[in-house]
Motif scaffolding. Structure first.
Motif, short mmCIF file in Angstrom:
data_model
loop_
_atom_site.label_atom_id
_atom_site.label_comp_id
_atom_site.label_asym_id
_atom_site.label_seq_id
_atom_site.Cartn_x
_atom_site.Cartn_y
_atom_site.Cartn_z
N LEU A 45 0.99 -1.09 0.27
CA LEU A 45 -0.20 0.14 -0.27
C LEU A 45 0.89 1.47 0.15
O LEU A 45 0.39 2.11 -0.82
CB LEU A 45 -0.90 0.16 1.71
CG LEU A 45 -2.15 1.37 1.94
CD1 LEU A 45 -3.09 1.34 0.05
CD2 LEU A 45 -2.14 1.04 2.80
N ARG A 46 1.94 1.41 0.91
CA ARG A 46 3.00 2.61 1.00
C ARG A 46 3.04 2.90 -0.58
O ARG A 46 3.51 3.85 -0.95
CB ARG A 46 4.09 2.12 2.35
CG ARG A 46 5.15 3.35 2.36
CD ARG A 46 5.79 2.85 3.61
NE ARG A 46 5.45 2.99 4.09
CZ ARG A 46 5.31 1.28 5.16
NH1 ARG A 46 6.15 0.44 4.46
NH2 ARG A 46 4.66 1.24 6.52
N LYS A 47 4.14 1.04 -1.47
CA LYS A 47 5.07 1.65 -2.91
C LYS A 47 3.05 2.04 -3.99
O LYS A 47 3.37 3.35 -4.30
CB LYS A 47 4.51 0.75 -3.00
CG LYS A 47 6.29 -0.49 -2.32
CD LYS A 47 6.95 -1.87 -3.02
CE LYS A 47 8.22 -1.24 -2.09
NZ LYS A 47 8.47 -3.09 -2.14
N LYS A 48 2.35 1.58 -3.20
CA LYS A 48 1.06 1.92 -4.39
C LYS A 48 0.63 3.06 -4.03
O LYS A 48 0.75 4.21 -5.64
CB LYS A 48 -0.23 1.24 -4.26
CG LYS A 48 -1.41 1.42 -4.88
CD LYS A 48 -0.81 1.20 -6.19
CE LYS A 48 -2.10 1.66 -7.22
NZ LYS A 48 -1.68 1.78 -8.85
N LEU A 49 1.04 4.58 -2.92
CA LEU A 49 0.43 5.48 -2.69
C LEU A 49 1.63 6.56 -2.71
O LEU A 49 1.31 7.64 -3.57
CB LEU A 49 0.44 5.84 -1.51
CG LEU A 49 -1.16 4.84 -0.37
CD1 LEU A 49 -1.77 4.93 0.33
CD2 LEU A 49 -2.47 5.40 -1.53
N LEU A 50 2.26 6.07 -3.17
CA LEU A 50 4.09 6.80 -3.30
C LEU A 50 3.80 7.22 -4.61
O LEU A 50 4.67 7.48 -5.44
CB LEU A 50 4.82 5.83 -3.04
CG LEU A 50 5.41 6.63 -1.26
CD1 LEU A 50 6.26 5.80 -0.73
CD2 LEU A 50 5.79 7.90 -0.82
N THR A 51 3.47 6.09 -5.26
CA THR A 51 3.61 6.16 -6.86
C THR A 51 2.31 6.58 -7.92
O THR A 51 1.50 6.91 -8.93
CB THR A 51 3.80 4.72 -7.86
OG1 THR A 51 3.54 3.73 -7.16
CG2 THR A 51 4.93 4.71 -6.92
N LEU A 52 0.97 6.28 -6.98
CA LEU A 52 0.07 6.97 -7.16
C LEU A 52 -0.26 8.09 -7.61
O LEU A 52 0.19 9.31 -7.65
CB LEU A 52 -1.13 6.92 -6.18
CG LEU A 52 -2.56 7.20 -6.60
CD1 LEU A 52 -3.29 5.96 -7.04
CD2 LEU A 52 -3.15 7.40 -4.93
N LYS A 53 -0.98 8.38 -9.06
CA LYS A 53 -1.23 9.07 -10.03
C LYS A 53 -2.86 9.94 -9.55
O LYS A 53 -3.87 9.11 -9.56
CB LYS A 53 -0.80 8.90 -11.80
CG LYS A 53 0.63 8.55 -11.65
CD LYS A 53 0.42 8.50 -13.19
CE LYS A 53 0.28 7.42 -14.09
NZ LYS A 53 0.46 7.80 -15.47
N TYR A 54 -2.66 10.87 -9.46
CA TYR A 54 -3.77 11.69 -8.94
C TYR A 54 -4.86 11.28 -7.90
O TYR A 54 -6.58 11.94 -8.15
CB TYR A 54 -5.02 11.55 -10.37
CG TYR A 54 -3.95 11.95 -12.27
CD1 TYR A 54 -3.29 13.01 -11.91
CD2 TYR A 54 -3.85 10.98 -12.15
CE1 TYR A 54 -2.67 13.44 -13.44
CE2 TYR A 54 -3.33 11.33 -13.70
CZ TYR A 54 -2.57 12.54 -13.62
OH TYR A 54 -1.69 12.67 -14.69
N TYR A 55 -3.71 10.78 -7.26
CA TYR A 55 -4.58 10.49 -5.56
C TYR A 55 -5.43 9.31 -5.49
O TYR A 55 -6.09 9.66 -4.24
CB TYR A 55 -4.86 11.76 -4.86
CG TYR A 55 -3.89 12.92 -4.97
CD1 TYR A 55 -3.02 12.85 -4.20
CD2 TYR A 55 -3.80 14.08 -6.09
CE1 TYR A 55 -1.85 13.88 -4.48
CE2 TYR A 55 -3.33 15.04 -5.65
CZ TYR A 55 -2.06 15.44 -5.20
OH TYR A 55 -1.50 16.15 -5.08
N LYS A 56 -5.94 8.87 -7.15
CA LYS A 56 -7.43 8.18 -6.54
C LYS A 56 -6.60 6.76 -6.94
O LYS A 56 -6.50 6.30 -6.97
CB LYS A 56 -8.34 8.41 -7.60
CG LYS A 56 -8.51 9.77 -7.70
CD LYS A 56 -9.20 10.29 -6.43
CE LYS A 56 -10.41 11.37 -6.56
NZ LYS A 56 -11.62 11.65 -5.04
N LEU A 57 -7.57 6.00 -5.85
CA LEU A 57 -6.79 4.23 -5.96
C LEU A 57 -8.42 3.51 -6.24
O LEU A 57 -9.33 3.80 -6.37
CB LEU A 57 -7.08 4.11 -4.38
CG LEU A 57 -5.64 4.11 -3.52
CD1 LEU A 57 -6.34 3.41 -2.24
CD2 LEU A 57 -4.96 3.22 -3.28
N ASN A 58 -7.39 2.74 -7.69
CA ASN A 58 -8.89 2.20 -8.19
C ASN A 58 -9.66 0.81 -7.12
O ASN A 58 -9.45 1.00 -6.02
CB ASN A 58 -7.69 1.30 -8.89
CG ASN A 58 -7.04 -0.23 -8.30
OD1 ASN A 58 -7.56 -0.16 -7.76
ND2 ASN A 58 -5.82 -0.10 -9.22
#
Length: 815
Positions: free
Chosen positions: A492-505
């Motif tokens: 989750l940490r890696k996903k949030l750090l590389t997340l574009k436009y702040y939106k989780l799928n």
């Protein structure tokens, strides 16, 4: 006649001859011919299974059949004949029985098959069709014959074994008419073999074969035991009832036979348990439910578990099986065991057995999380450097979303209802529990009305069992459930750090919700375990802080983008470093820090200043090893390509941007290292990334430059007549050296490619490239080889007729 007979027989023959001379003087020769014709020991002169001649017929009529030409009373007493004629008949019967016995015991050791005794009895009974020795006393001959049969069965073991085998062959071949002859023989002999016992044994064998034919590899029928039993009854029961001498409607016996079918079903399914639970699941659900109905004894369950674990260890728990396939097989086995035994008692044995094996696979937790999240391939390969079959991973993700065993299900493992939840199995066809069509109390009432007590020898059903679902069982593979949650937090940490436009799928959001619920439930279940509670609380806090930071970053970014001086293409994330497992000081870490380009550094500095104004008293530290940059590279001919890269990779490629002049820039490895203020080894990795994307290339002068216009440059070098001789010679030597290096390298990697294709069959270049990265020794330097380079090497092997290219662009060995 032979002269080697016992004295008693000689006296008997003398008496017969004396009485015959008295009754019919001058017929001694005819009487002797009759005795010889009757004697089974005179093989050359007796009847030889042929009717008597005319003269012999007259002799028979005079000496043996004469009394039957007179009248007899109904009770079998002779009338109208004198005492000598009666005595002669008695003596002839004794003579014949004596001779039969002599012949029988003489042949005794040679009687080994049922056909042997059938031929011998035919041989003995043939003359009695013409000579009426036992016409009015048939019971005497039957008793004599049956006594010989009895003795044969009791004393001739070889015959007894062969007779049992003969009866088995007839029953197995459905030849019940001949089997009736054997059974009749046994019943009349009343010897050491009891026909009823043998028939019951053979019927069990017949049932076993019948079940193997109609049950093996058949998993989709709901009532297979009953169907097979009915087929057997319709086809064979009438024959067996006749052989056993019982009525066809003997319900007690047919009930026992049905129990035999259930036992055979259990035996077959235990043998096929690996196929039933894994290979054929979920098509095998009907047969698992039928197993659940007929399995009652703990010994059967234990045997099933042992057989399953033995097969699972041999076929799944070995290094040749990928982690994805092993995990997929394990998920199917969990579902199968819970379907068979909802208490989870025997599943626990499986979990304990496989736990040590799975803990040796360090990538297991990551792959399980990928399956739960149902990630795409590009997301997976960002976090793991292992070849993963995406099709198999997709199947695993679908298995985890099985509506009967959903990882999000909250019902009890025992299949009982929990308030506000669904039944663990969809037993009701009218709808889910708690729906409008069937209220919860209606299901409870129906269960109460149809309840029957369990047998005393059945499996104990524990009542005080914790609520468990598929995810609970899977997390038991790890050292602790907290380890699983912590690994999820890393992803989750890696996903949030590389997340574009702040939106989780959607997948991430669902999994996040699931983990939150799990942490909440686990915390409420173990209030007395302080260390576990503290760790769960820390994980929960970290998750909450990371999500809050992401949400606050989105809000703050919107406010910043309203400022005209800031570049709106930048979407910053402001994180609380203590909760994101990040270092505070990056400047002293040479593995992370590097120098940004002036343009990017200037833009980020603007954001830093604005942040200070919006958040007084707070400072920012740029995490240069995190985040993602979306680049759009354009060529002179208008071709564009988008890339999602790291900040370091984006900085490196911007060094080759010629700006408005479109001038091509060539830099050495050292120059890139100096400009980015990083080590040469690190700079080489960054440049190699762009070479792999076919954006940069390395020329013969060890300079790196853009691939744009490279083809025209190479063509010009080969076609221009104004090249200097020294440059041409250097180019030629370099070309020859490149060819030699290429050939040497291809010879080094060929054994690995050959072994790979021989074991795995045809593969595409992407799969070969991924496997070579894992299997080749590091000293070969394969990490410098790009996808396009490998295609060149494979083309060389095709030209050398070592490989062939298939229609789907995969490569296979040429034998």
């Amino acid at each position: 006649m032979s002269q080697h007979y016992p004295e008693d027989l000689k006296l008997l023959v003398a008496d017969i001859c004396a009485i015959g001379s008295q009754l019919h003087p001058g017929t001694e020769d005819d009487l002797e011919s009759l005795l010889t014709w009757l004697n089974p020991n005179e093989t050359n002169s007796n009847h030889q299974l042929r009717p008597p001649a005319l003269r012999l017929k007259n002799t028979i009529k005079v000496f043996a059949n004469q009394p039957f030409n007179s009248s007899f009373s109904n009770d079998g007493n002779f009338e109208g004949i004198n005492g000598l004629e009666k005595e002669l008949l008695i003596l002839l019967r004794q003579y014949y029985i004596f001779q039969v016995r002599l012949n029988f015991f003489f042949r005794f050791d040679n009687i080994t098959t049922f056909k042997d005794i059938q031929r011998l009895e035919t041989y003995y009974e043939f003359p009695l069709k013409h000579v009426f020795l036992f016409q009015r006393n048939a019971e005497e001959w039957i008793v004599e014959r049956n006594d010989l049969r009895h003795y044969l069965l009791n004393k001739n073991n070889k015959f007894k074994v062969q007779l049992r085998q003969r009866l088995r062959t007839l029953i197995m071949d459905d030849d019940f008419d001949l089997a009736c002859d054997v059974i009749l023989f046994l019943n009349e002999a009343q010897g050491a073999l009891y026909s009823r016992d043998i028939l019951l044994d053979l019927m069990l064998i017949k049932i076993s074969h019948f079940c193997e034919k109609h049950m093996e590899n058949i998993y989709g029928h709901h009532f297979l035991v009953m169907e097979t039993f009915n087929s057997f009854i319709l086809k064979y029961w009438s024959y067996f009832a006749r052989l056993l001498g019982c009525p066809e409607d003997d319900h007690g016996l047919t009930t026992i036979i049905y129990n035999c079918f259930e036992k055979q079903f259990i035996k077959i399914r235990i043998k096929e348990v690996f196929d039933v639970f894994i290979n054929e699941y979920p098509e095998s659900k009907p047969t698992i439910l039928e197993m659940k109905k007929v399995l009652h004894h703990t010994d059967d369950f234990k045997q099933l578990v042992m057989q399953f674990l033995s097969a699972f260890e041999a076929k799944i728990l070995n290094p040749s099986v990928t982690t994805v396939d092993a995990l997929l097989a394990y998920v199917k086995s969990i579902k199968s065991f819970l379907l068979l035994d909802p208490t989870g008692k025997y599943l626990n044995s499986v979990v304990l057995f496989v736990k040590a094996y799975f803990q040796e696979r360090h990538e297991l937790v990551v792959i399980l999380l990928y399956a739960i999240l149902d990630l795409q391939s590009e997301e997976i390969f960002q976090h793991i450097n292992l070849p993963i079959d995406m099709k198999r991973l997709k199947i695993l993700a679908e298995e985890l979303r099985d509506p009967d065993f959903n990882i999000e299900s909250k019902h009890r493992a025992g299949g009982h209802f929990e308030k506000g939840t669904e039944s663990f199995f969809n037993e009701s066809s009218s709808g889910k529990a708690g729906s409008d069509t069937q209220l919860l109390y209606q299901g409870v009432l129906e269960k109460f009305l149809t309840w029957t007590p369990e047998p005393t020898d059945s499996i104990p059903r524990p009542f005080n069992q914790s609520h468990r679902n598929l995810l609970d069982v899977l997390t038991n593979m790890f050292e602790s459930k907290e380890f699983f949650v912590s690994e999820f937090l890393k992803l989750l940490r890696k996903k949030l750090l590389t997340l574009k436009y702040y939106k989780l799928n959607r997948n991430w959001s669902k999994c996040l919700k699931l983990m939150k619920e799990k942490l909440k439930n686990e915390g409420s279940r173990m209030p007395n375990h302080e260390s576990n509670a503290n760790e769960e609380s820390a994980n929960s806090n970290n998750m909450a802080v990371m999500l809050r930071d992401t949400k606050n970053s989105e809000d703050l970014c919107k406010r910043m983008h309203q400022i005209t001086d800031l570049d709106p293409r930048i979407f910053p994330k402001f994180i609380s470093f203590l909760y994101w497992d990040r270092k505070l000081d990056y400047k002293n870490d040479t593995t992370i820090d590097f120098k940004l380009t002036e343009v990017l550094s200037h833009e980020l500095e603007k954001y830093r200043n604005v942040y200070k104004e919006l958040q007084p008293g707070r400072t920012l530290q740029l995490c240069k090893d995190q985040g993602v940059v979306e680049l759009e590279l354009s060529t002179r001919d208008g071709y564009t390509q988008k890339y999602d890269v790291t900040l370091e990779q984006a900085t490196a490629i911007q060094l080759f941007d010629g700006g408005e002049s479109n001038e091509r820039i060539f830099l050495s490895l050292g120059e890139v290292s100096i400009q980015m203020e990083i080590g040469e080894e690190r700079a080489q990795r960054v440049l190699q990334f762009w070479i792999g994307k076919s954006v940069l290339y390395k020329n013969h002068q060890d300079l790196y430059g853009s691939c744009e216009g490279r083809e025209q440059e190479v063509r010009a070098q080969h076609q221009s007549p104004h090249k200097t001789s020294s440059y041409s010679q250097d180019s030629l030597l370099s070309h020859e050296q490149d060819e030699q290096d290429t050939k040497e390298f291809s010879n080094k990697i060929w054994p690995f490619i050959e072994g790979m294709l021989r074991n795995l069959g045809s593969l595409k270049v992407e799969k070969i490239h991924a496997l070579l990265k894992v299997t080749l020794p590091k000293d070969l330097g394969y990490d410098m080889i790009t996808h396009n380079d490998l295609e060149s090497y494979l083309s060389m092997f095709v030209d050398d007729e070592k490989l062939a290219v298939l229609s789907n662009k995969s490569y296979k060995l040429i034998n």
